[in-house]
Design a protein around this motif. Structure first.
Motif, short mmCIF file in Angstrom:
data_model
loop_
_atom_site.label_atom_id
_atom_site.label_comp_id
_atom_site.label_asym_id
_atom_site.label_seq_id
_atom_site.Cartn_x
_atom_site.Cartn_y
_atom_site.Cartn_z
N GLU A 1 91.86 -4.89 24.24
CA GLU A 1 91.38 -5.56 23.03
C GLU A 1 90.57 -6.80 23.38
N ALA A 2 91.02 -7.55 24.37
CA ALA A 2 90.28 -8.75 24.78
C ALA A 2 88.90 -8.38 25.31
N ARG A 3 88.85 -7.34 26.14
CA ARG A 3 87.56 -6.89 26.67
C ARG A 3 86.64 -6.44 25.54
N ASP A 4 87.21 -5.71 24.57
CA ASP A 4 86.41 -5.24 23.43
C ASP A 4 85.83 -6.42 22.65
N VAL A 5 86.66 -7.44 22.41
CA VAL A 5 86.20 -8.62 21.66
C VAL A 5 85.10 -9.33 22.44
N LEU A 6 85.33 -9.58 23.72
CA LEU A 6 84.35 -10.31 24.52
C LEU A 6 83.07 -9.49 24.71
N ASP A 7 83.22 -8.17 24.82
CA ASP A 7 82.04 -7.31 24.92
C ASP A 7 81.25 -7.37 23.61
N GLY A 8 81.95 -7.36 22.49
CA GLY A 8 81.29 -7.48 21.18
C GLY A 8 80.55 -8.79 21.03
N LEU A 9 81.05 -9.83 21.67
CA LEU A 9 80.38 -11.14 21.64
C LEU A 9 79.26 -11.23 22.68
#
Length: 179
Positions: free
Chosen positions: A121-129
């Motif tokens: 989830e953290a990777r997904d959030v940071l990737d989205g940013l």
């Protein structure tokens, strides 16, 4: 808390909404120039995943997020490992009479599942940013590696303790059988 159509909102939905709000707030403060701030997002999502995994045994918010602490890979990994493994004794108490080695495996499967979910989830959030690159990506990878090593060290220490605790019993049983 109620939804717009006045129906009660589940605890899970409320927790997810709070997490989403927290992630949005964190995303507003993420700086591309700072390689360690995004690791606080990793910590939050990893601990949320662990909290969800431990919820059935320990209730809501089994582990509280420590956002103002050291957010280096070492500091973040250390908190993830120490906060999650600290629940092993309580986990054993929740499962009396079960083999301690099997309990250790079940416990580790539970918290590792939470960590996997949190890191994803953290990777997904940071990737989205659009900030999951360079030092940020390598710091997350380093944090993940350190967490896995910390879990391995915890398991090794627990297995040694279990073996040492069983040794006097095994010796006593062998003497009794020989007699």
């Amino acid at each position: 808390m109620q939804s717009r159509d006045e129906r009660p909102v589940s605890v899970t939905a409320k927790a997810k909404a709070e997490l989403n709000a927290s992630i949005v707030q964190a995303s507003l403060t993420v700086s591309i120039n700072s390689s360690n701030d995004p690791l606080s997002v990793v910590l939050k999502t990893a601990l949320t995943g662990i909290n969800e995994a431990l919820k059935d045994d320990f209730g809501d918010n089994a582990i509280q997020n420590a956002v103002s602490q050291d957010n280096t890979p070492e500091g973040t990994a250390g908190r993830i490992v120490s906060l999650s493994t600290a629940f092993f004794e309580a986990y054993k108490q929740q499962h009396p009479g079960e083999d301690e080695g099997e309990l250790l495996n079940k416990f580790m499967d539970t918290i590792k599942g939470g960590v996997e979910k949190g890191f994803k989830e953290a990777r997904d959030v940071l990737d989205g940013l659009k900030v999951l690159n360079g030092d940020i990506a390598s710091n997350i990878d380093q944090t993940y590696t350190l967490v896995q090593k910390g879990f391995d060290d915890f398991v090794a220490a627990q297995q040694a303790r279990i073996k040492d605790a069983a040794s006097p019993q095994a010796t006593s049983q062998a003497k009794a059988s020989a007699a």
